[in-house]
Design a protein around this motif. Sequence first.
Motif, PDB file in Angstrom:
ATOM      1  N   VAL A  81      -7.057  -7.569   1.271  1.00  0.00           N
ATOM      2  CA  VAL A  81      -7.116  -7.403  -0.187  1.00  0.00           C
ATOM      3  C   VAL A  81      -8.044  -6.247  -0.547  1.00  0.00           C
ATOM      4  CG1 VAL A  81      -7.782  -8.513  -2.353  1.00  0.00           C
ATOM      5  CG2 VAL A  81      -6.557  -9.818  -0.598  1.00  0.00           C
ATOM      6  N   TYR A  82      -9.187  -6.151   0.124  1.00  0.00           N
ATOM      7  CA  TYR A  82     -10.116  -5.044  -0.138  1.00  0.00           C
ATOM      8  C   TYR A  82      -9.533  -3.715   0.334  1.00  0.00           C
ATOM      9  CZ  TYR A  82     -13.792  -8.345  -1.372  1.00  0.00           C
ATOM     10  OH  TYR A  82     -14.528  -9.325  -2.002  1.00  0.00           O
ATOM     11  N   GLU A  83      -8.771  -3.732   1.419  1.00  0.00           N
ATOM     12  CA  GLU A  83      -8.146  -2.498   1.893  1.00  0.00           C
ATOM     13  C   GLU A  83      -7.141  -1.970   0.869  1.00  0.00           C
ATOM     14  OE1 GLU A  83      -6.566  -3.815   5.571  1.00  0.00           O
ATOM     15  OE2 GLU A  83      -8.521  -3.989   6.545  1.00  0.00           O
TER      16      GLU A  83
ATOM     17  N   ALA B  87      -8.059   4.644  10.877  1.00  0.00           N
ATOM     18  CA  ALA B  87      -8.422   6.057  11.048  1.00  0.00           C
ATOM     19  C   ALA B  87      -8.298   6.806   9.727  1.00  0.00           C
ATOM     20  CB  ALA B  87      -7.542   6.698  12.115  1.00  0.00           C
ATOM     21  N   MET B  88      -7.229   6.533   8.965  1.00  0.00           N
ATOM     22  CA  MET B  88      -7.057   7.192   7.672  1.00  0.00           C
ATOM     23  C   MET B  88      -8.169   6.803   6.706  1.00  0.00           C
ATOM     24  SD  MET B  88      -4.114   6.692   4.763  1.00  0.00           S
ATOM     25  CE  MET B  88      -4.905   5.161   4.286  1.00  0.00           C
ATOM     26  N   LEU B  89      -8.572   5.521   6.698  1.00  0.00           N
ATOM     27  CA  LEU B  89      -9.632   5.082   5.795  1.00  0.00           C
ATOM     28  C   LEU B  89     -10.949   5.776   6.115  1.00  0.00           C
ATOM     29  CD1 LEU B  89      -8.883   1.233   5.591  1.00  0.00           C
ATOM     30  CD2 LEU B  89      -8.342   2.990   3.905  1.00  0.00           C
ATOM     31  N   HIS B  90     -11.258   5.924   7.399  1.00  0.00           N
ATOM     32  CA  HIS B  90     -12.486   6.622   7.784  1.00  0.00           C
ATOM     33  C   HIS B  90     -12.464   8.071   7.292  1.00  0.00           C
ATOM     34  CE1 HIS B  90     -14.442   3.517  10.025  1.00  0.00           C
ATOM     35  NE2 HIS B  90     -13.453   3.375  10.890  1.00  0.00           N
ATOM     36  N   LEU B  91     -11.342   8.742   7.489  1.00  0.00           N
ATOM     37  CA  LEU B  91     -11.252  10.143   7.075  1.00  0.00           C
ATOM     38  C   LEU B  91     -11.268  10.279   5.557  1.00  0.00           C
ATOM     39  CD1 LEU B  91      -8.651  11.500   9.655  1.00  0.00           C
ATOM     40  CD2 LEU B  91     -11.110  11.886   9.607  1.00  0.00           C
TER      41      LEU B  91
ATOM     42  N   GLU C 206       0.824  -1.208   0.000  1.00  0.00           N
ATOM     43  CA  GLU C 206       0.000   0.000   0.000  1.00  0.00           C
ATOM     44  C   GLU C 206       0.861   1.261   0.000  1.00  0.00           C
ATOM     45  OE1 GLU C 206      -3.544  -2.215   2.570  1.00  0.00           O
ATOM     46  OE2 GLU C 206      -2.160  -0.826   3.527  1.00  0.00           O
ATOM     47  N   ASN C 207       2.202   1.049  -0.014  1.00  0.00           N
ATOM     48  CA  ASN C 207       3.182   2.140  -0.176  1.00  0.00           C
ATOM     49  C   ASN C 207       3.170   3.154   0.968  1.00  0.00           C
ATOM     50  OD1 ASN C 207       4.127   1.212  -2.743  1.00  0.00           O
ATOM     51  ND2 ASN C 207       2.284   2.086  -3.688  1.00  0.00           N
ATOM     52  N   TRP C 208       3.040   2.673   2.197  1.00  0.00           N
ATOM     53  CA  TRP C 208       3.135   3.631   3.309  1.00  0.00           C
ATOM     54  C   TRP C 208       4.015   3.126   4.452  1.00  0.00           C
ATOM     55  CZ3 TRP C 208       1.378   1.881   8.028  1.00  0.00           C
ATOM     56  CH2 TRP C 208       0.468   0.823   8.027  1.00  0.00           C
ATOM     57  N   ARG C 209       4.667   1.984   4.273  1.00  0.00           N
ATOM     58  CA  ARG C 209       5.496   1.468   5.362  1.00  0.00           C
ATOM     59  C   ARG C 209       6.741   2.323   5.532  1.00  0.00           C
ATOM     60  NH1 ARG C 209       5.898  -3.129   8.350  1.00  0.00           N
ATOM     61  NH2 ARG C 209       7.961  -3.629   9.153  1.00  0.00           N
ATOM     62  N   VAL C 210       7.086   2.616   6.794  1.00  0.00           N
ATOM     63  CA  VAL C 210       8.284   3.404   7.091  1.00  0.00           C
ATOM     64  C   VAL C 210       9.198   2.696   8.082  1.00  0.00           C
ATOM     65  CG1 VAL C 210       7.200   5.618   6.603  1.00  0.00           C
ATOM     66  CG2 VAL C 210       7.044   4.673   8.914  1.00  0.00           C
ATOM     67  N   ARG C 211       8.686   1.699   8.776  1.00  0.00           N
ATOM     68  CA  ARG C 211       9.475   1.041   9.815  1.00  0.00           C
ATOM     69  C   ARG C 211      10.472   0.072   9.200  1.00  0.00           C
ATOM     70  NH1 ARG C 211       6.271  -2.332  14.241  1.00  0.00           N
ATOM     71  NH2 ARG C 211       5.814  -3.566  12.360  1.00  0.00           N
ATOM     72  N   LYS C 212      11.658   0.069   9.733  1.00  0.00           N
ATOM     73  CA  LYS C 212      12.674  -0.886   9.326  1.00  0.00           C
ATOM     74  C   LYS C 212      12.852  -1.925  10.433  1.00  0.00           C
ATOM     75  CE  LYS C 212      15.266   2.326   6.376  1.00  0.00           C
ATOM     76  NZ  LYS C 212      16.577   2.910   6.080  1.00  0.00           N
ATOM     77  N   PRO C 213      13.219  -3.152  10.050  1.00  0.00           N
ATOM     78  CA  PRO C 213      13.457  -3.649   8.694  1.00  0.00           C
ATOM     79  C   PRO C 213      12.145  -3.829   7.932  1.00  0.00           C
ATOM     80  CG  PRO C 213      13.620  -5.447  10.250  1.00  0.00           C
ATOM     81  CD  PRO C 213      13.450  -4.200  11.068  1.00  0.00           C
ATOM     82  N   TYR C 214      12.206  -3.617   6.626  1.00  0.00           N
ATOM     83  CA  TYR C 214      11.028  -3.778   5.786  1.00  0.00           C
ATOM     84  C   TYR C 214      10.686  -5.260   5.680  1.00  0.00           C
ATOM     85  CZ  TYR C 214      12.545   0.889   4.551  1.00  0.00           C
ATOM     86  OH  TYR C 214      12.942   2.188   4.613  1.00  0.00           O
TER      87      TYR C 214
END
Length: 549
Positions: free
Chosen positions: A384-386, A434-438, A196-204
Motif C-alpha cells: 500500500v505504501y509502495e 531498484a526503480m524506487l531507489h533511483l 501501479e500501471n506498469w504491468r506488461v506480462r500477460k495474462p493480466y
Amino acid sequence: MPAGIFRVCLVVITAIVNHPLLFPKENATVPEDTEEIIQRMKEREENLRLEQLRLEQEMAGQESIQKALEEAPKLEEKLEEDALRWDLWSAMSMVVFLLIELWRQDFQDGNWQDWAGEEDDMAILGKAFKGVALPNKATLANFYERCIVGVTGEMARMREMVEGFADDLLEALRSVCNRDADMEVEECIGVGSMYENWRVRKPYVCDLIVPFTPPEPYRFRSQVWCSGDSIPPDKQGYGTIKVCRRDEDVAGCICDKTKLGEDMLCLLHSQASQTRHNSEREDLLCFNNTQYLDADQVMKWFQIAITKAWNRISHKYEFDLTFSLLDSPGALKIKFRSGKSIAFNITPVVQCEDSDVYFISHFPRSGLTADPSSNTYWFLTFAVYERRFIHSLSKTLPANACHLSCLQILSFLHEKQCSLSGPSGLTNYHLKTAMLHLLQTRPHQDWAPENLEARLQDMLKFLEKSLQEKKLCHFFIGNRKVPEELGFPGIFQKAEPLNLFRSFVLHRDIYQKTVDTFHEMLRNTSALINEYTVHVPIEHTNGLHKESL
C-alpha cells in the motif's frame, strides 16, 4: 645436591688415605721399580680427575633442575601476564572493529542506498555492462509503442470488472458467515503492478488484499521482528499475530504460561474458563493450543468461505469461478462460456496496528510463504505504501516521466529472457525496488521522457552492482528518507535494512543461475528489442513516443 657433595668428599678422602707417600703400609718395602709405581699413580690420578669431572657435571645438572623448578612459578606468572595482555589487545581490537562497523552502518543510514554518489565504483563493477550496446532512442520508442503502450486501456477495463465482482463476492461472504463467531472481512484493496500501471506480462492478474478481524470480544496484537518481541533473528521481515481478548492484559496471566496442578486454581481464571478460551481460540484459527494465528487454518477458512459465498451468488453470473492455485488462499479464475478466462487474487491479510502495513501469509505467484516449519510466522507487505509513494511522486516528476517506462521495458526483457533460459531468482519486485531507489536518489528532472535510454542504463547498472554485492535493500525498511506525508510507521523506518538478496548468500546455485540469466539478458537486449520492434521513420517515432508517454 648434599648427596653429590658427600660423594665428592668421599672420593677425595679415599684418595688421600690410599696415597702411599702419606700413609705407608706397615712392613712395606719400597718397590724396586720406582718408574712403574709412578706410572700407576698417574693413572689413578687421571681416573680420580675424570670421576671428579663427572661428579661436577652431575651436580651442575641437579642445580639447573633445581633452578628451573624455582623459576617455574615465575614463568607461569609471566605467561599468564602475556596471555592477559594478548586478551586485552584482542578485546580492544574487537571493540575497534565493532565501532568501525557501527560507524559504517550509521554512514549507510545517512546515505541510504545512495547510488548517485557511487558512479566511480560502478565504472569498476559494471564489467558485464560495458560490453552492452543498448538500442538508440528511436528504437526504444518504437519498441515501447508496439509492446507496452497498448495494454493501458485493457488493464483499466479489467480492474473495473474484477473490483466490481470482488465487492459482490465479499458482500456474499459476509452474509454467509456467523457475525458472532467467524472472522469479519473488510473492503478489498488493490495493490501491485496492475494498480501501479506498469504491468506488461500477460495474462493480466489483479492482486487484491482483504483485511479481516476477529469477532468480539477478541482483537489481534501484532508482534514484529523489530519491536523487541520474541521473534528469532532469522525472521527479519516476519512477525506473529496474537489473538487476545480486548479486556485481557497484554502480558497475559501467568496461568497461561504455567501448568497449574490439580489442587491449584488461578484466582482470576478457573480451569473451566481456560478450557473454554482454548476451544474458542481453535475456532479463531489459532495454532495448536496457542494464541497465535495459523496461516494454514486462515487459508482453509477463506477458501471455504469463498466457496459458500460463490454458491450464493453464482446464479447472477454467466461464468464459472474456480480456484487456480490450491496452495494460495484466494487465487481465483473466472471462466467464460466463450473459453476466455480472467485470473485475479484475493488474499486475506491482517493489519499491523493502525498502519497500512499488513501481515500476509502467501504471496500469489511468487512462491514466498511463511516458514513451513511453523505456520505462525507471517510476512509483512508494504504494498500500500509502495503504491502511494509511486502515485505521490508522479505528481512532482516531469510530464510523461519515464520511470514506469523503464520498469516496463526491463520487466518485459527479463520475462522474455527467462522464457529462453529458464526461471531466475530475480523477480519483478526486485526490479521495482531498484526503480524506487533511483527515484529517490536521482533529481526529478532526470526522469524526463527524453532520458529514457539513460535511466534504463542506470537501472541495469544498479541491478548488476546489487547482484555482484548480493545486496538489495528493501526500499521502506530502514529507510530514514521516506517522505513524512506517507505516514510510514517509525518502527520500520528505524529498523535495520532488510536485504532482499539474502537468499543468494545461502543458495549459491540459485545466485549463479540468476547472475548468468541477467548477463545473458544484457547481451541479448538489442536482439530482444529489435525482434519486437516495428521499424518506422525516426521523426514519426519520436512523435508517437511523446504522445504515448
